[in-house]
Scaffold this motif. Structure first.
Motif, PDB file in Angstrom:
ATOM      1  N   PHE A  40     -11.381 103.823  -0.467  1.00 59.57           N
ATOM      2  CA  PHE A  40     -10.210 103.393   0.051  1.00 59.57           C
ATOM      3  C   PHE A  40      -9.165 103.932  -0.936  1.00 59.57           C
ATOM      4  O   PHE A  40      -9.571 104.310  -2.234  1.00 59.57           O
ATOM      5  N   ALA A  41      -7.928 104.037  -0.685  1.00 57.99           N
ATOM      6  CA  ALA A  41      -6.857 104.476  -1.530  1.00 57.99           C
ATOM      7  C   ALA A  41      -6.346 103.442  -2.425  1.00 57.99           C
ATOM      8  O   ALA A  41      -6.614 102.316  -2.142  1.00 57.99           O
ATOM      9  N   PRO A  42      -6.114 103.651  -3.653  1.00 59.53           N
ATOM     10  CA  PRO A  42      -5.695 102.724  -4.688  1.00 59.53           C
ATOM     11  C   PRO A  42      -4.700 101.844  -4.305  1.00 59.53           C
ATOM     12  O   PRO A  42      -4.619 100.482  -4.630  1.00 59.53           O
ATOM     13  N   GLY A  43      -3.757 102.276  -3.597  1.00 58.90           N
ATOM     14  CA  GLY A  43      -2.803 101.642  -2.891  1.00 58.90           C
ATOM     15  C   GLY A  43      -3.050 100.206  -2.076  1.00 58.90           C
ATOM     16  O   GLY A  43      -2.415  99.225  -1.904  1.00 58.90           O
ATOM     17  N   VAL A  44      -4.289 100.480  -1.506  1.00 52.66           N
ATOM     18  CA  VAL A  44      -4.981  99.504  -0.615  1.00 52.66           C
ATOM     19  C   VAL A  44      -5.735  98.541  -1.496  1.00 52.66           C
ATOM     20  O   VAL A  44      -5.899  97.406  -1.124  1.00 52.66           O
ATOM     21  N   MET A  45      -6.681  99.136  -2.244  1.00 52.45           N
ATOM     22  CA  MET A  45      -7.632  98.593  -3.257  1.00 52.45           C
ATOM     23  C   MET A  45      -6.996  97.355  -4.077  1.00 52.45           C
ATOM     24  O   MET A  45      -7.593  96.201  -3.981  1.00 52.45           O
ATOM     25  N   LYS A  46      -5.930  97.701  -4.695  1.00 54.41           N
ATOM     26  CA  LYS A  46      -5.242  96.629  -5.600  1.00 54.41           C
ATOM     27  C   LYS A  46      -4.781  95.351  -4.941  1.00 54.41           C
ATOM     28  O   LYS A  46      -5.254  94.352  -5.192  1.00 54.41           O
ATOM     29  N   PRO A  47      -4.030  95.481  -3.761  1.00 55.45           N
ATOM     30  CA  PRO A  47      -3.520  94.331  -3.170  1.00 55.45           C
ATOM     31  C   PRO A  47      -4.714  93.327  -2.423  1.00 55.45           C
ATOM     32  O   PRO A  47      -4.711  92.418  -2.237  1.00 55.45           O
ATOM     33  N   THR A  48      -5.707  94.179  -1.866  1.00 53.65           N
ATOM     34  CA  THR A  48      -6.680  93.653  -1.199  1.00 53.65           C
ATOM     35  C   THR A  48      -7.539  92.947  -2.229  1.00 53.65           C
ATOM     36  O   THR A  48      -7.742  91.601  -1.589  1.00 53.65           O
ATOM     37  N   ALA A  49      -7.945  93.488  -3.436  1.00 55.48           N
ATOM     38  CA  ALA A  49      -8.665  92.725  -4.311  1.00 55.48           C
ATOM     39  C   ALA A  49      -8.023  91.285  -4.701  1.00 55.48           C
ATOM     40  O   ALA A  49      -8.678  90.247  -4.648  1.00 55.48           O
ATOM     41  N   THR A  96      -2.932 108.000  -8.880  1.00 52.48           N
ATOM     42  CA  THR A  96      -4.320 107.801  -8.289  1.00 52.48           C
ATOM     43  C   THR A  96      -5.631 107.970  -9.127  1.00 52.48           C
ATOM     44  O   THR A  96      -6.445 107.016  -9.240  1.00 52.48           O
ATOM     45  N   ARG A  97      -5.426 109.110  -9.891  1.00 55.87           N
ATOM     46  CA  ARG A  97      -6.773 109.483 -10.618  1.00 55.87           C
ATOM     47  C   ARG A  97      -6.841 108.442 -11.928  1.00 55.87           C
ATOM     48  O   ARG A  97      -7.786 107.957 -12.198  1.00 55.87           O
ATOM     49  N   SER A  98      -5.717 108.265 -12.453  1.00 57.21           N
ATOM     50  CA  SER A  98      -5.868 107.113 -13.580  1.00 57.21           C
ATOM     51  C   SER A  98      -6.412 105.964 -13.200  1.00 57.21           C
ATOM     52  O   SER A  98      -7.133 105.295 -13.877  1.00 57.21           O
ATOM     53  N   TYR A  99      -5.818 105.332 -11.905  1.00 55.41           N
ATOM     54  CA  TYR A  99      -6.232 104.171 -11.558  1.00 55.41           C
ATOM     55  C   TYR A  99      -7.788 103.979 -11.277  1.00 55.41           C
ATOM     56  O   TYR A  99      -8.492 103.205 -11.544  1.00 55.41           O
ATOM     57  N   LYS A 100      -8.349 105.181 -10.619  1.00 52.92           N
ATOM     58  CA  LYS A 100      -9.501 105.160 -10.398  1.00 52.92           C
ATOM     59  C   LYS A 100     -10.463 105.201 -11.658  1.00 52.92           C
ATOM     60  O   LYS A 100     -11.447 104.384 -11.946  1.00 52.92           O
ATOM     61  N   ILE A 101      -9.993 105.791 -12.710  1.00 52.13           N
ATOM     62  CA  ILE A 101     -10.766 106.045 -14.055  1.00 52.13           C
ATOM     63  C   ILE A 101     -10.845 104.646 -14.529  1.00 52.13           C
ATOM     64  O   ILE A 101     -11.922 104.039 -14.951  1.00 52.13           O
ATOM     65  N   LEU A 147      -2.645  94.915 -13.587  1.00 53.71           N
ATOM     66  CA  LEU A 147      -2.762  96.350 -13.703  1.00 53.71           C
ATOM     67  C   LEU A 147      -3.779  96.892 -12.442  1.00 53.71           C
ATOM     68  O   LEU A 147      -3.777  97.821 -11.831  1.00 53.71           O
ATOM     69  N   THR A 148      -5.134  96.228 -12.668  1.00 54.51           N
ATOM     70  CA  THR A 148      -6.241  96.663 -11.737  1.00 54.51           C
ATOM     71  C   THR A 148      -6.355  96.039 -10.597  1.00 54.51           C
ATOM     72  O   THR A 148      -7.089  96.761  -9.672  1.00 54.51           O
ATOM     73  N   GLY A 149      -6.414  94.758 -10.578  1.00 53.86           N
ATOM     74  CA  GLY A 149      -6.441  94.126  -9.202  1.00 53.86           C
ATOM     75  C   GLY A 149      -7.639  93.300  -9.559  1.00 53.86           C
ATOM     76  O   GLY A 149      -8.054  92.500  -8.613  1.00 53.86           O
ATOM     77  N   VAL A 150      -8.263  93.074 -10.843  1.00 54.58           N
ATOM     78  CA  VAL A 150      -9.111  91.995 -11.037  1.00 54.58           C
ATOM     79  C   VAL A 150      -8.522  90.810 -11.368  1.00 54.58           C
ATOM     80  O   VAL A 150      -7.264  90.680 -12.054  1.00 54.58           O
ATOM     81  N   VAL A 238     -22.641 102.043  -9.533  1.00 56.65           N
ATOM     82  CA  VAL A 238     -22.774 103.070  -8.765  1.00 56.65           C
ATOM     83  C   VAL A 238     -21.287 103.249  -8.323  1.00 56.65           C
ATOM     84  O   VAL A 238     -20.854 104.307  -8.472  1.00 56.65           O
ATOM     85  N   ALA A 239     -20.515 102.030  -8.159  1.00 57.34           N
ATOM     86  CA  ALA A 239     -19.213 102.177  -7.668  1.00 57.34           C
ATOM     87  C   ALA A 239     -18.437 102.723  -8.780  1.00 57.34           C
ATOM     88  O   ALA A 239     -17.447 103.631  -8.490  1.00 57.34           O
ATOM     89  N   GLY A 240     -18.754 102.334  -9.975  1.00 61.49           N
ATOM     90  CA  GLY A 240     -17.828 102.669 -11.306  1.00 61.49           C
ATOM     91  C   GLY A 240     -18.056 104.021 -11.450  1.00 61.49           C
ATOM     92  O   GLY A 240     -17.069 104.866 -11.936  1.00 61.49           O
ATOM     93  N   VAL A 241     -19.227 104.426 -11.601  1.00 64.23           N
ATOM     94  CA  VAL A 241     -19.402 106.081 -11.596  1.00 64.23           C
ATOM     95  C   VAL A 241     -18.938 106.869 -10.644  1.00 64.23           C
ATOM     96  O   VAL A 241     -18.240 107.995 -10.686  1.00 64.23           O
ATOM     97  N   LYS A 242     -18.681 106.460  -9.258  1.00 64.00           N
ATOM     98  CA  LYS A 242     -18.330 107.243  -8.157  1.00 64.00           C
ATOM     99  C   LYS A 242     -16.842 107.278  -8.383  1.00 64.00           C
ATOM    100  O   LYS A 242     -16.127 108.313  -8.339  1.00 64.00           O
ATOM    101  N   LEU A 243     -16.126 106.143  -8.714  1.00 62.81           N
ATOM    102  CA  LEU A 243     -14.579 106.263  -9.091  1.00 62.81           C
ATOM    103  C   LEU A 243     -14.262 107.199 -10.186  1.00 62.81           C
ATOM    104  O   LEU A 243     -13.234 107.747 -10.056  1.00 62.81           O
ATOM    105  N   ILE A 244     -14.948 107.002 -11.054  1.00 63.62           N
ATOM    106  CA  ILE A 244     -14.725 107.984 -12.319  1.00 63.62           C
ATOM    107  C   ILE A 244     -14.957 109.473 -12.074  1.00 63.62           C
ATOM    108  O   ILE A 244     -14.108 110.084 -12.648  1.00 63.62           O
TER     109      ILE A 244
END
Length: 246
Positions: A40-49, A96-101, A147-150, A238-244
């Motif tokens: 998912f795009a970061p712009g979608v991930m944050k508000p959805t979470a 985008t890259r910074s958000y994923k990391i 900042l992250t959506g958690v 798995v998800a964390g490593v994939k995003l990084i």
């Protein structure tokens, strides 16, 4: 998005909400992990979470409050600083890259916490936190939450338990409303992002609410099976490593 993917994601959100709500959390880490796996795009991930967090945290707050586990004395010093900080964090948008990391690192941290918590016995009640410590940590957690959506529960709970400021069940009773107010503040801080919520959000929200209701009902009375938390920690890794890495 194909219907099959929508259904699979709904099932995963249901499972994540149920497990997290059982410990007073709302599942943002799980939602971010699932969305990260599906690119998912970061712009979608944050508000959805954040949106799903609000719904599940509201359910968990109600359940733990009715079980007599909410402590205003423990809650307010953290919340008073975290709410404005979450609003500020929510108003900020990382590249985008910074958000994923950043989110990847948060997920790896959540995986470690979830795995270690599966071996942690119930702790005895401790002493309340110093006011300055609660305000400072609340501000830091709130900012990172927006900042992250958690929702911040994955940071607040370990802190309270490590510092022996409350026992395990009381910590869960405070984590839920803490996540609720931070998620609302974070979403309000970047209200325009609501327009980026995916079309499938009603179905996913329903799945998360049902899962949260089941998890919070069980968690307000019992501790969740350790093996389930261990399996979730693997998904987070798995998800964390994939995003990084990607």
């Amino acid at each position: 998005m194909p219907v099959s993917e929508t259904v699979i994601i709904a099932i995963l959100f249901f499972a994540g909400a149920a497990l997290y709500a059982s410990v007073g959390h709302a599942g943002a880490s799980a939602y971010l992990a699932v969305m990260g796996l599906y690119s998912f795009a970061p712009g979608v991930m944050k508000p959805t979470a954040l949106a799903l967090n609000i719904l599940v945290a509201a359910v968990a707050t109600l359940k733990f409050y009715r079980a007599g586990l909410f402590s205003w004395r423990l809650f307010w010093p953290f919340a008073i600083a975290s709410i404005p900080a979450a609003f500020i964090g929510g108003a900020m948008t990382l590249p985008t890259r910074s958000y994923k990391i950043v989110v990847g690192i948060v997920l790896l941290y959540a995986a470690v916490w979830m795995f270690r918590s599966s071996f942690r016995p119930l702790q005895a009640a401790g002493h309340p936190p110093p006011l300055w410590a609660a305000i400072v940590s609340g501000f830091a957690i709130g900012f990172l939450s927006g900042l992250t959506g958690v929702g911040g529960g994955i940071f607040l709970s370990p802190l309270i338990l490590y510092m022996a400021w409350a026992d395990t069940r009381a910590t869960s009773g405070v984590a839920a409303p803490f996540i609720l107010v931070n998620s609302i503040a974070g979403l309000l801080g970047h209200l325009s992002s609501v327009s980026q919520l995916p079309p499938s959000i009603p179905a996913w929200a329903a799945a998360a609410v049902v899962g949260g209701w089941i998890g919070a009902t069980y968690g307000s009375k019992h501790a969740p099976p350790p093996v389930l938390r261990q399996l979730l920690s693997l998904v987070l890794v798995v998800a964390g490593v994939k995003l990084i890495l990607y």
